[in-house]
Structures are given as C-alpha cells and as structure tokens.
Design a protein around this motif. Structure first.
Motif, PDB file in Angstrom:
ATOM      1  N   LYS A 163       0.830  -1.199   0.000  1.00  0.00           N
ATOM      2  CA  LYS A 163       0.000   0.000   0.000  1.00  0.00           C
ATOM      3  C   LYS A 163       0.867   1.253   0.000  1.00  0.00           C
ATOM      4  CE  LYS A 163      -3.919  -2.062   2.422  1.00  0.00           C
ATOM      5  NZ  LYS A 163      -4.700  -2.049   3.662  1.00  0.00           N
ATOM      6  N   LYS A 164       1.940   1.240   0.794  1.00  0.00           N
ATOM      7  CA  LYS A 164       2.837   2.390   0.847  1.00  0.00           C
ATOM      8  C   LYS A 164       3.528   2.600  -0.499  1.00  0.00           C
ATOM      9  CE  LYS A 164       3.765   2.223   5.782  1.00  0.00           C
ATOM     10  NZ  LYS A 164       4.715   1.834   6.827  1.00  0.00           N
ATOM     11  N   ARG A 167       0.691   3.942  -3.095  1.00  0.00           N
ATOM     12  CA  ARG A 167       0.066   5.248  -2.882  1.00  0.00           C
ATOM     13  C   ARG A 167       0.657   6.352  -3.747  1.00  0.00           C
ATOM     14  NH1 ARG A 167      -0.662   3.874   2.696  1.00  0.00           N
ATOM     15  NH2 ARG A 167      -2.826   3.265   2.834  1.00  0.00           N
ATOM     16  N   GLY A 173      -7.016   6.849  -4.986  1.00  0.00           N
ATOM     17  CA  GLY A 173      -6.833   5.746  -4.054  1.00  0.00           C
ATOM     18  C   GLY A 173      -7.678   4.520  -4.414  1.00  0.00           C
TER      19      GLY A 173
END
Length: 177
Positions: A163-164, A167, A173
């Motif tokens: 996810k990091k 992003r 998103g």
C-alpha cells in the motif's frame, strides 16, 4: 444454499452440489489461472486440473466453510507446477516463478484502470500474489497465510508495504479497505 451444506453433500458424492460449488468460484479461478499462465488455453487446462483434483479430494476438506480458499490453494499450486513444467525451470524458490509472472502484461483483467495496472507491475512478486488473494479473492489474512505458508504478521506487513509503495504511484486511491 450455503457453502458448508453444499460441501457436505459433495463429500457424500452429490455431483450436483459439487457443480454448484464450482459455479460459485468458476470465474475467479479461471481469471487467477490466466494471471499465472498468461494464455487462454493453458489457463483452461490449469482450471480443469484444479477442478479434477478438488473433485477427487473433496473428502479431505476439513472445514467446509473454507472451500473457496482450499480450491484457490489447489489452483495456485497447479499454476506454479504448470509454469515450472513449461519453462523447464525447476526451482523451489517461488520468487523466481512470481518474477516471471510479474513481467506479464496480460493480468490487466484484474485492474480497474491503467494507473493500477501499471503500478501493479512494480510490486514484489510475492506481494503481487498476496494482493491478488486479498483484494480479488477477498480472502482473509489468515487464509492467505495458510495458502502461502507465511505467518499472518508477514502477510500483513507485505500488504502494508505494498500500500505504501502504491500510494505515490496511484493518482486515485484504489487500495482502501
């Protein structure tokens, strides 16, 4: 009818119940096989082998409610075996197999936009598989840990790291839980 009841009937030899079970996961199984083997005919072969294996071994399924994750695990292993045989590259290191998979541009069926498709290509191969199981198959962390033979904490850390990484790449998103 619920999955647990269908599994119990299928274990007793009720072919119609088994067909209903397969019908509930058919599309996801085929798409997952295609994501691995990148070829329509090969995906159908892997899918059929998975169905056959599940049919002859359904009596070994201990938790009827986990049918979906059980058959997905069979499919993942069948897909990896197929890739090993096709590439004549025998290895016990899944990283090399998944690295070949990540190079594929044919996994776009799971993507909802070019941004996500492009971002997905940059993920670590193991993380790619975990995300596929989590967000496409909607499996729990515990189920993914069982399928991948990882501790639950490792699965969680892979998801958080992914996810990091995603992003900043994604404009909108997509990975919200």
């Amino acid at each position: 009818m619920d999955i647990a009841k269908l599994v119990k009937k299928a274990k007793k030899g009720d072919d119609e119940s088994f067909e209903q079970l397969i019908g509930s996961v058919r599309q996801k199984l085929y798409r997952t096989a295609y994501a691995y083997v990148r070829n329509e005919q090969d995906a159908l072969d892997v899918y059929q082998e998975t169905i056959y294996t599940a049919y002859i071994s359904i009596k070994t399924l201990k938790k009827p409610e986990s049918f979906s994750s059980w058959i997905t695990k069979i499919l993942v292993f069948k897909s990896i075996d197929f890739i090993r045989k096709e590439s004549h590259h025998f290895t016990t290191d899944n990283e090399e197999i998944f690295t070949e998979l990540i190079a594929s541009e044919n996994v776009d069926f799971i993507m909802h936009s070019m941004d996500l498709s492009e971002a997905f290509k940059f993920l670590n191969p193991t993380v790619k598989t975990i995300i596929l199981l989590r967000y496409y198959h909607e499996l729990s962390i515990k189920e993914i840990a069982t399928i991948m033979n990882y501790p639950e904490g490792t699965v969680k850390s892979h998801l958080n790291r992914a996810k990091k990484e995603l992003r900043p790449i994604l404009k909108e998103g997509y990975l919200y839980e």
